[in-house]
Design a protein around this motif. Structure first.
Motif, PDB file in Angstrom:
ATOM      1  N   GLY A 198      32.825  43.349  43.274  1.00 53.81           N
ATOM      2  CA  GLY A 198      34.122  43.604  43.884  1.00 53.81           C
ATOM      3  C   GLY A 198      35.034  44.526  43.108  1.00 53.81           C
ATOM      4  O   GLY A 198      36.232  44.578  43.375  1.00 53.81           O
ATOM      5  N   ILE A 199      34.486  45.294  42.170  1.00 49.05           N
ATOM      6  CA  ILE A 199      35.289  46.227  41.378  1.00 49.05           C
ATOM      7  C   ILE A 199      34.600  47.588  41.357  1.00 49.05           C
ATOM      8  O   ILE A 199      33.388  47.671  41.176  1.00 49.05           O
ATOM      9  N   GLY A 200      35.379  48.644  41.523  1.00 47.74           N
ATOM     10  CA  GLY A 200      34.862  49.987  41.305  1.00 47.74           C
ATOM     11  C   GLY A 200      34.380  50.741  42.526  1.00 47.74           C
ATOM     12  O   GLY A 200      33.909  51.856  42.405  1.00 47.74           O
ATOM     13  N   GLY A 201      34.507  50.186  43.704  1.00 43.94           N
ATOM     14  CA  GLY A 201      34.098  50.906  44.906  1.00 43.94           C
ATOM     15  C   GLY A 201      35.243  51.726  45.472  1.00 43.94           C
ATOM     16  O   GLY A 201      36.353  51.757  44.937  1.00 43.94           O
ATOM     17  N   LEU A 202      34.968  52.405  46.585  1.00 44.64           N
ATOM     18  CA  LEU A 202      36.000  53.195  47.244  1.00 44.64           C
ATOM     19  C   LEU A 202      36.969  52.323  48.034  1.00 44.64           C
ATOM     20  O   LEU A 202      38.105  52.694  48.250  1.00 44.64           O
ATOM     21  N   ALA A 203      36.495  51.180  48.496  1.00 41.18           N
ATOM     22  CA  ALA A 203      37.347  50.244  49.231  1.00 41.18           C
ATOM     23  C   ALA A 203      38.198  49.450  48.221  1.00 41.18           C
ATOM     24  O   ALA A 203      37.947  49.499  47.020  1.00 41.18           O
ATOM     25  N   PRO A 204      39.185  48.717  48.711  1.00 40.17           N
ATOM     26  CA  PRO A 204      40.034  47.949  47.792  1.00 40.17           C
ATOM     27  C   PRO A 204      39.233  46.996  46.903  1.00 40.17           C
ATOM     28  O   PRO A 204      38.220  46.436  47.321  1.00 40.17           O
ATOM     29  N   ALA A 205      39.727  46.839  45.681  1.00 44.55           N
ATOM     30  CA  ALA A 205      39.098  45.919  44.736  1.00 44.55           C
ATOM     31  C   ALA A 205      39.260  44.486  45.228  1.00 44.55           C
ATOM     32  O   ALA A 205      40.252  44.137  45.858  1.00 44.55           O
ATOM     33  N   LEU A 206      38.263  43.670  44.951  1.00 41.98           N
ATOM     34  CA  LEU A 206      38.288  42.266  45.361  1.00 41.98           C
ATOM     35  C   LEU A 206      38.458  41.331  44.179  1.00 41.98           C
ATOM     36  O   LEU A 206      38.540  40.121  44.354  1.00 41.98           O
ATOM     37  N   GLN A 207      38.476  41.908  42.986  1.00 41.05           N
ATOM     38  CA  GLN A 207      38.614  41.112  41.768  1.00 41.05           C
ATOM     39  C   GLN A 207      39.574  41.830  40.840  1.00 41.05           C
ATOM     40  O   GLN A 207      39.505  43.044  40.683  1.00 41.05           O
ATOM     41  N   SER A 208      40.455  41.095  40.206  1.00 37.16           N
ATOM     42  CA  SER A 208      41.425  41.683  39.299  1.00 37.16           C
ATOM     43  C   SER A 208      40.774  42.006  37.957  1.00 37.16           C
ATOM     44  O   SER A 208      39.974  41.226  37.449  1.00 37.16           O
ATOM     45  N   LYS A 209      41.133  43.148  37.405  1.00 32.80           N
ATOM     46  CA  LYS A 209      40.657  43.527  36.072  1.00 32.80           C
ATOM     47  C   LYS A 209      41.544  42.900  34.996  1.00 32.80           C
ATOM     48  O   LYS A 209      41.171  42.858  33.846  1.00 32.80           O
ATOM     49  N   LYS A 210      42.718  42.441  35.391  1.00 29.66           N
ATOM     50  CA  LYS A 210      43.660  41.848  34.446  1.00 29.66           C
ATOM     51  C   LYS A 210      43.397  40.356  34.322  1.00 29.66           C
ATOM     52  O   LYS A 210      42.916  39.721  35.243  1.00 29.66           O
ATOM     53  N   GLY A 211      43.739  39.798  33.198  1.00 25.56           N
ATOM     54  CA  GLY A 211      43.460  38.393  32.910  1.00 25.56           C
ATOM     55  C   GLY A 211      44.382  37.419  33.611  1.00 25.56           C
ATOM     56  O   GLY A 211      45.378  37.800  34.230  1.00 25.56           O
ATOM     57  N   GLN A 212      44.040  36.148  33.472  1.00 25.09           N
ATOM     58  CA  GLN A 212      44.805  35.079  34.080  1.00 25.09           C
ATOM     59  C   GLN A 212      46.206  34.942  33.473  1.00 25.09           C
ATOM     60  O   GLN A 212      47.093  34.383  34.096  1.00 25.09           O
ATOM     61  N   ASP A 213      46.390  35.464  32.259  1.00 22.70           N
ATOM     62  CA  ASP A 213      47.685  35.327  31.593  1.00 22.70           C
ATOM     63  C   ASP A 213      48.731  36.295  32.142  1.00 22.70           C
ATOM     64  O   ASP A 213      49.914  36.143  31.875  1.00 22.70           O
ATOM     65  N   VAL A 214      48.300  37.284  32.933  1.00 26.64           N
ATOM     66  CA  VAL A 214      49.232  38.258  33.526  1.00 26.64           C
ATOM     67  C   VAL A 214      49.819  37.644  34.794  1.00 26.64           C
ATOM     68  O   VAL A 214      49.079  37.093  35.620  1.00 26.64           O
TER      69      VAL A 214
END
Length: 191
Positions: free
Chosen positions: A81-97
């Motif tokens: 769910g990360i890195g495609g042309l469509a919207p991301a499905l997973q956050s790259k930022k941690g739970q603390d953000v």
């Protein structure tokens, strides 16, 4: 003479323009028909927060990962769910953000887990919307919630458990930020 000619041209035009809506309101066009109760039921696919409208079925994150691969979701959304042309499905930022500082990820920003299910059911896969089975939609929903650390890996989602999932956004989805006239716009607001 000229004014008489003007009246003979303008008066019928005005009558046609003013009278045409009355003709359009005619009760019988002979086009279409009243939909049947079954046709209305088939079109009524909205899923509310309580999940009353959810169909029978079930799914787990492991099954969802398999469906994600089999249905080619990664072609548009990227691996996991990360890195495609469509919207991301997973956050790259941690739970603390804080949730509002993470990317716009549906499984994180949706107010209810049923919203995620409904979106997948209605809108995926692109070009073949509505072709997923209820079990596949439950599995994909479980997978997306798992990769975003909303549910554990062994969670089984079904009609009863899905509405009970506590979403990360909590009650913040409806909370308006404090604002007073003359204050700066919200951070990140594009306009």
């Amino acid at each position: 003479m000229g004014s008489l000619r003007l009246v003979t041209i303008v008066l019928p035009t005005i009558v046609l323009l003013v009278g045409s809506p009355a003709f359009a309101q005619s009760p019988t066009y002979g086009v279409g028909r009243t939909p049947t109760a079954e046709e209305i039921r088939r079109m009524d696919i909205s899923i509310g927060a309580t999940g009353e409208e959810l169909p029978p079925g079930r799914g787990t994150p492991k099954e969802g990962a398999q469906v994600f691969e089999q249905k080619g979701c990664m072609a548009c959304h990227g691996a996991a769910g990360i890195g495609g042309l469509a919207p991301a499905l997973q956050s790259k930022k941690g739970q603390d953000v804080p949730i509002w500082e993470r990317e716009r990820i549906l499984p994180l920003r949706a107010p209810f887990a049923t919203t995620v299910w409904d979106y997948i059911n209605r809108g995926m896969p692109l070009g073949s919307e509505g072709t997923l089975t209820a079990d596949e939609v439950y599995a994909l929903t479980a997978y997306l919630l798992f990769i975003n650390k909303v549910i554990p890996e062994d969670e089984v989602l079904d009609k009863q458990s899905l509405p009970k999932v506590k979403m990360p956004i909590g009650d913040d989805y409806a909370r308006l930020p404090d604002w007073k006239p003359g204050t700066r716009r919200l951070e990140g607001y594009p306009y």
